[in-house]
Design an enzyme around this catalytic site. Structure first.
Site, short mmCIF file in Angstrom:
data_model
loop_
_atom_site.label_atom_id
_atom_site.label_comp_id
_atom_site.label_asym_id
_atom_site.label_seq_id
_atom_site.Cartn_x
_atom_site.Cartn_y
_atom_site.Cartn_z
N CYS A 113 9.00 60.20 -20.93
CA CYS A 113 9.33 59.03 -20.30
C CYS A 113 7.64 58.64 -19.81
O CYS A 113 7.83 57.21 -19.89
CB CYS A 113 10.22 58.92 -19.10
SG CYS A 113 11.84 59.33 -19.90
N HIS A 249 8.89 52.26 -15.32
CA HIS A 249 9.65 53.00 -16.30
C HIS A 249 11.04 52.42 -16.11
O HIS A 249 11.44 52.72 -14.96
CB HIS A 249 9.43 54.54 -16.61
CG HIS A 249 10.34 55.12 -17.34
ND1 HIS A 249 10.81 54.90 -18.57
CD2 HIS A 249 11.02 56.24 -17.12
CE1 HIS A 249 11.65 55.69 -18.98
NE2 HIS A 249 11.78 56.54 -18.05
N ASN A 279 17.61 53.60 -20.65
CA ASN A 279 16.04 54.34 -20.80
C ASN A 279 15.74 54.56 -22.20
O ASN A 279 16.23 55.36 -22.79
CB ASN A 279 16.32 55.67 -19.88
CG ASN A 279 15.26 56.55 -19.70
OD1 ASN A 279 14.12 56.27 -20.38
ND2 ASN A 279 15.38 57.65 -18.85
#
Ligand code: ACO
Length: 322
Positions: A113, A249, A279
């Site tokens: 990520c 993020h 996500n």
């Protein structure tokens, strides 16, 4: 002195949308559970024949056009991805051919990520040392292909997509002011895909997919991200109170809110796409950035703080003038 700045942005989302309601038909979950724990309402999922490279190419073409350039201007390509199209060659070298750029350095970066922040930090260093003028920095992920779709602990959290920026050299723009990267491998089993190319954890199919200890990841993520703003602004002329927009993020709205609170930023100053995209790992920051720019939520001259946390653990942040 030469500095780097974001000259153009672009993004791509696959057509198919899967809502929480859709998931609750095959999983013991509910829209209420997912929204209240994560802020996620839906996610885009790539088609069977749609690859990380396909999505990266769409986002990249839009970013290059947005920068007012043509592909031949690109002289560095970095793709942040955890879900590359092939084991090798890299997505980045494939993108060089697809876009028809000049022959130039092209490589993938794997920091899950945090991948986009890692890639941006690297590209900035190429530009500051006069080794590149127009770097294409892409985050592209098909997380859907490494999810166990019968594991409600993980599959509800992720989505597919791509985002890209053209990071260009300038003598006049303030651009990227500071960036910091971190990794601590001690936490690897809290968030990982156990089986790999050179290591077989077990013969169980579940070990081919993402496994996560959600609440433990959550705690470490919040504590590392809360310290990050001081680490990134240290030695600069800026403090967190000057940030115009936080571009985090997009993992979980509760993590995003915890960071915004620490920065004393009202939610109007926070870019949030997690409800619609879930996500998307390395794609989430450039995707959120492009959406906010196109929606005129972010304008030229804004001071942006980008931050990410992910598997490894890896984490990092960047402070930049857009
Ligand atoms: N639907 C219904 N119930 C579920 C679901 C679901 N989709 N998923 C888990 N549960 C159940 C669990 O089985 C567990 O039940 P049990 O207590 O009977 O065993 C229970 O819900 C856990 O509930 P909570 O403890 O309230 O869950 P929590 O508040 O920790 O939320 C979540 C879970 C959303 C995973 C949270 O911990 C989280 O977001 N963690 C961060 C993880 C993350 O974002 N990872 C992404 C990669 S890293 C990054 O990008 C930050």
């Amino acid at each position: 002195t030469t500095r780097s700045y974001i000259q153009g942005t672009g993004s791509y989302l696959p057509k198919t949308i899967v809502t929480n309601e859709d998931l609750s038909k095959t999983l013991d979950t509910s829209d209420e559970w997912i929204v209240s724990r994560t802020g996620i309402s839906q996610r885009h999922i790539a088609g069977d024949n749609e690859s990380t490279s396909d999505m990266a190419e769409h986002a990249a073409r839009l970013a290059i056009a947005d920068a007012g350039l043509t592909p031949d201007a690109i002289d560095l390509i970095i793709v942040a991805t955890t879900t590359p199209t092939h084991i090798f060659p890299s997505c980045a070298s494939g993108l060089q051919k697809r876009l028809g750029t000049q022959v130039c350095p092209a490589f993938d970066v794997q920091a899950v990520c945090s991948g986009f922040i890692y890639a941006l930090d690297i590209a900035d260093k190429y530009i500051k040392t006069n080794q590149a003028k127009h770097a294409l920095v892409v985050g592209s992920e098909t997380m859907s292909k490494i999810l166990n779709w019968s594991d409600r602990n993980t599959c509800v959290l992720f989505g597919d997509g791509a985002g890209a920026v053209v990071l260009s050299a300038s003598e006049s723009e303030e651009g990227l002011i500071s960036s910091k990267l971190y990794a601590d491998g001690a936490f690897k089993e809290l968030l990982w895909v156990p089986n790999g190319v050179s290591y077989q954890h077990s013969d169980e199919r579940i070990d081919d997919y993402i496994q996560m200890s959600g609440s433990e990841v959550f705690k470490v993520a919040v504590s590392k991200l809360r310290d990050l703003v001081e680490q990134v602004t240290a030695g600069t002329d800026y403090g967190s109170h000057q940030i115009d927009k936080l571009v985090p993020h997009q993992a979980n709205i509760r993590i995003i809110k915890a960071v915004a609170e620490k920065l004393h930023l009202p939610m109007e100053k926070v870019v949030s796409t997690v409800a619609l995209h879930a996500n998307t790992s390395a794609a989430s920051i450039p995707l959120a950035l492009d959406c906010a720019v196109k929606a005129k939520q972010i304008k030229r001259g804004d001071l942006l703080f980008m931050e990410a946390f992910g598997g490894g653990f890896t984490w990092g942040g960047a402070l930049l003038r857009f």
